[in-house]
Design a protein around this motif. Structure first.
Motif, PDB file in Angstrom:
ATOM      1  N   LYS A  43      -3.800   0.838  -6.458  1.00 23.42           N
ATOM      2  CA  LYS A  43      -4.598   1.742  -7.299  1.00 23.42           C
ATOM      3  C   LYS A  43      -5.708   2.402  -6.489  1.00 23.42           C
ATOM      4  CE  LYS A  43      -7.025   1.799 -11.744  1.00 23.42           C
ATOM      5  NZ  LYS A  43      -7.460   0.970 -12.893  1.00 23.42           N
ATOM      6  N   ASP A  44      -6.343   1.642  -5.614  1.00 28.50           N
ATOM      7  CA  ASP A  44      -7.401   2.202  -4.763  1.00 28.50           C
ATOM      8  C   ASP A  44      -6.842   3.248  -3.808  1.00 28.50           C
ATOM      9  OD1 ASP A  44      -9.350   0.650  -5.934  1.00 28.50           O
ATOM     10  OD2 ASP A  44      -9.305  -0.907  -4.386  1.00 28.50           O
ATOM     11  N   LEU A  45      -5.652   2.992  -3.247  1.00 28.62           N
ATOM     12  CA  LEU A  45      -5.023   3.957  -2.361  1.00 28.62           C
ATOM     13  C   LEU A  45      -4.712   5.247  -3.109  1.00 28.62           C
ATOM     14  CD1 LEU A  45      -2.542   1.634  -0.407  1.00 28.62           C
ATOM     15  CD2 LEU A  45      -4.552   2.781   0.543  1.00 28.62           C
ATOM     16  N   ASP A  46      -4.181   5.107  -4.300  1.00 28.96           N
ATOM     17  CA  ASP A  46      -3.846   6.281  -5.106  1.00 28.96           C
ATOM     18  C   ASP A  46      -5.097   7.082  -5.443  1.00 28.96           C
ATOM     19  OD1 ASP A  46      -1.815   7.793  -6.723  1.00 28.96           O
ATOM     20  OD2 ASP A  46      -3.188   7.203  -8.342  1.00 28.96           O
ATOM     21  N   ARG A  47      -6.177   6.366  -5.772  1.00 27.32           N
ATOM     22  CA  ARG A  47      -7.433   7.037  -6.107  1.00 27.32           C
ATOM     23  C   ARG A  47      -7.973   7.810  -4.905  1.00 27.32           C
ATOM     24  NH1 ARG A  47     -10.184   2.811  -7.367  1.00 27.32           N
ATOM     25  NH2 ARG A  47      -9.478   2.754  -9.529  1.00 27.32           N
ATOM     26  N   ALA A  48      -7.705   7.296  -3.685  1.00 26.64           N
ATOM     27  CA  ALA A  48      -8.168   7.967  -2.471  1.00 26.64           C
ATOM     28  C   ALA A  48      -7.231   9.083  -2.031  1.00 26.64           C
ATOM     29  CB  ALA A  48      -8.303   6.946  -1.346  1.00 26.64           C
ATOM     30  N   VAL A  75      -3.984   8.682  -1.188  1.00 28.03           N
ATOM     31  CA  VAL A  75      -3.014   8.204  -0.208  1.00 28.03           C
ATOM     32  C   VAL A  75      -1.716   7.840  -0.918  1.00 28.03           C
ATOM     33  CG1 VAL A  75      -2.506   6.443   1.531  1.00 28.03           C
ATOM     34  CG2 VAL A  75      -4.844   7.317   1.272  1.00 28.03           C
ATOM     35  N   ALA A  76      -0.613   8.325  -0.372  1.00 32.34           N
ATOM     36  CA  ALA A  76       0.685   8.012  -0.966  1.00 32.34           C
ATOM     37  C   ALA A  76       0.948   6.518  -0.855  1.00 32.34           C
ATOM     38  CB  ALA A  76       1.786   8.804  -0.263  1.00 32.34           C
ATOM     39  N   ASP A  97       5.561  -0.776   2.049  1.00 35.18           N
ATOM     40  CA  ASP A  97       5.302  -1.200   3.425  1.00 35.18           C
ATOM     41  C   ASP A  97       3.841  -0.958   3.823  1.00 35.18           C
ATOM     42  OD1 ASP A  97       5.549   1.528   3.367  1.00 35.18           O
ATOM     43  OD2 ASP A  97       6.702   1.670   5.236  1.00 35.18           O
ATOM     44  N   LEU A  98       3.216   0.078   3.250  1.00 39.48           N
ATOM     45  CA  LEU A  98       1.800   0.320   3.521  1.00 39.48           C
ATOM     46  C   LEU A  98       0.939  -0.796   2.941  1.00 39.48           C
ATOM     47  CD1 LEU A  98      -0.588   2.002   4.483  1.00 39.48           C
ATOM     48  CD2 LEU A  98      -0.435   3.331   2.361  1.00 39.48           C
ATOM     49  N   VAL A  99       1.215  -1.176   1.705  1.00 37.09           N
ATOM     50  CA  VAL A  99       0.448  -2.251   1.069  1.00 37.09           C
ATOM     51  C   VAL A  99       0.673  -3.559   1.820  1.00 37.09           C
ATOM     52  CG1 VAL A  99       0.114  -3.592  -1.044  1.00 37.09           C
ATOM     53  CG2 VAL A  99       0.501  -1.124  -1.186  1.00 37.09           C
ATOM     54  N   ASP A 100       1.931  -3.821   2.224  1.00 31.39           N
ATOM     55  CA  ASP A 100       2.215  -5.041   2.979  1.00 31.39           C
ATOM     56  C   ASP A 100       1.419  -5.073   4.286  1.00 31.39           C
ATOM     57  OD1 ASP A 100       3.981  -5.916   1.065  1.00 31.39           O
ATOM     58  OD2 ASP A 100       5.769  -5.125   2.086  1.00 31.39           O
ATOM     59  N   GLY A 101       1.369  -3.922   4.970  1.00 30.00           N
ATOM     60  CA  GLY A 101       0.614  -3.854   6.222  1.00 30.00           C
ATOM     61  C   GLY A 101      -0.868  -4.110   6.006  1.00 30.00           C
ATOM     62  N   LEU A 102      -1.424  -3.560   4.945  1.00 27.35           N
ATOM     63  CA  LEU A 102      -2.838  -3.772   4.656  1.00 27.35           C
ATOM     64  C   LEU A 102      -3.120  -5.237   4.327  1.00 27.35           C
ATOM     65  CD1 LEU A 102      -3.607  -0.589   2.529  1.00 27.35           C
ATOM     66  CD2 LEU A 102      -4.400  -1.079   4.849  1.00 27.35           C
ATOM     67  N   LEU A 103      -2.215  -5.866   3.590  1.00 23.22           N
ATOM     68  CA  LEU A 103      -2.403  -7.281   3.262  1.00 23.22           C
ATOM     69  C   LEU A 103      -2.343  -8.153   4.517  1.00 23.22           C
ATOM     70  CD1 LEU A 103      -0.253  -7.511   0.002  1.00 23.22           C
ATOM     71  CD2 LEU A 103      -2.740  -7.696   0.173  1.00 23.22           C
ATOM     72  N   THR A 104      -1.430  -7.803   5.445  1.00 18.79           N
ATOM     73  CA  THR A 104      -1.333  -8.549   6.701  1.00 18.79           C
ATOM     74  C   THR A 104      -2.601  -8.389   7.522  1.00 18.79           C
ATOM     75  OG1 THR A 104       1.075  -8.302   6.759  1.00 18.79           O
ATOM     76  CG2 THR A 104      -0.039  -8.807   8.851  1.00 18.79           C
TER      77      THR A 104
END
Length: 350
Positions: free
Chosen positions: A277-282, A284-285, A289-296
């Protein structure tokens, strides 16, 4: 740390002047394990001290010309060269920072000229290779010559006529593993001379190096090996009766996450939906895999923070004043050195 140094400077000018933890120290020796950024800290400390209206000499002895690169000037000769002006804070007119690249051969020639009047004769010795011979054949002579020049800069006398007087000298010294041997010149010359001018000079230098006018500051990272080397260095300095100054913890990572968020990141319990939700608000598509990378990355950051916090507790247990400097994105240039100098002054090291 704000990127607008002028705005921070204006704000600081409206508050009471900051005081130093080391008001009586004239010689600040900066050491640290290789890779900890001791040269950067030494340069920032010199700038911070100059903000008190002091004229400061920044010396290096390792032959790397690091000062010239940091201050974006030509390689330094064996001559005291003005490289910068201190921070302008409040109503105090800032002093200047001078720099000196010390090499043993030039220090020996100067010593011969000052104490034995061997001006041209000393240069002739250099041409015949006698100077190089003298500084390599006897273990410890090179260090004695290097420290001797630092001592002369702090305690100027009539032999060096017309020399500039300094309020403080900052030495970018050898690494922690060598610093006690480097400063303990009385032991260095013990095998060379029991009496005579060399022994007298070494004993005189030790009166400064072991006095409250000197402080040996140690630079470390929040990593196990540098912190352990710092602890060992402090023990060695104290055993040699050399004065321990402060610990500068350098390259500290941002601490944007609170303890709860760090715990969630380490355990893999961060809210995926909230991140998306934060990415969408900013704008960012969002992709899995993007969310997984951020969590890692968050988990790795949290793990690193836990290790750093553990080392910070070790540093606190060393019973030495400590100061922290942040990791700066994009490296360190002269503008960033001023920022670091400001932080050292705020915290009381400068």
């Amino acid at each position: 740390m704000p990127h607008n140094l002028d705005a921070r400077t204006d704000a600081l000018a409206r508050v009471a002047p900051m005081s130093s933890d080391w008001p009586h120290v004239q010689l600040h020796v900066v050491t640290g394990k290789g890779g900890t950024g001791k040269s950067t800290v030494a340069a920032a400390l010199a700038l911070g001290l100059a903000s008190h209206g002091k004229n400061v000499l920044l010396c290096e002895v390792e032959g790397r010309q690091g000062i010239a690169r940091m201050f974006d000037v030509d390689p330094l000769p064996y001559a005291e060269t003005r490289v910068a002006t201190g921070l302008a804070l409040g109503e105090v007119r800032p002093g200047s920072v001078y720099a000196l690249h010390i090499d043993a051969e030039s220090a020996l020639l100067e010593y011969l000229a000052m104490y034995y009047k061997l001006g041209r004769a000393g240069k002739a010795l250099d041409r015949f290779g006698v100077v190089e011979f003298a500084t390599t054949i006897a273990p410890g002579v090179r260090d004695v010559l290097l420290t001797g020049k630092v001592f002369e800069a702090v305690q100027r006398n009539s032999r060096n006529k017309g020399a500039r007087q300094y309020d403080a000298v900052v030495l970018d010294a050898p690494p922690t593993g060598r610093i006690t041997q480097f400063l303990n010149v009385s032991d260095q010359v013990a095998g060379l001379a029991k009496v005579g001018p060399i022994k007298h000079q070494a004993d005189t230098m030790m009166t400064l190096f072991r006095s409250p006018r000197t402080a040996v500051h140690l630079v470390t990272l929040l990593e196990e090996m540098p912190v352990q080397e710092t602890a060992d260095g402090i023990a060695d300095l104290r055993h040699a009766r050399l004065p321990v100054g402060g610990i500068v913890v350098n390259l500290v990572r941002p601490q944007d996450l609170d303890p709860g968020e760090l715990a969630a990141a380490r355990s893999g319990e961060l809210d995926r939906a909230a991140i998306a939700k934060d990415l969408d608000r900013a704008g960012v598509a969002v992709a899995d895999d993007l969310v997984d990378g951020l969590l890692t990355e968050a988990a790795e950051h949290a793990e690193r923070r836990a290790l750093e916090d553990a080392q910070r507790r070790v540093v606190a247990g060393l019973d030495v004043p400590s100061y922290e400097l942040p990791r700066l994105v994009g490296g360190v240039d002269l503008g960033r050195l001023y920022e670091l100098a400001e932080l050292l002054k705020e915290q009381g090291l400068a």
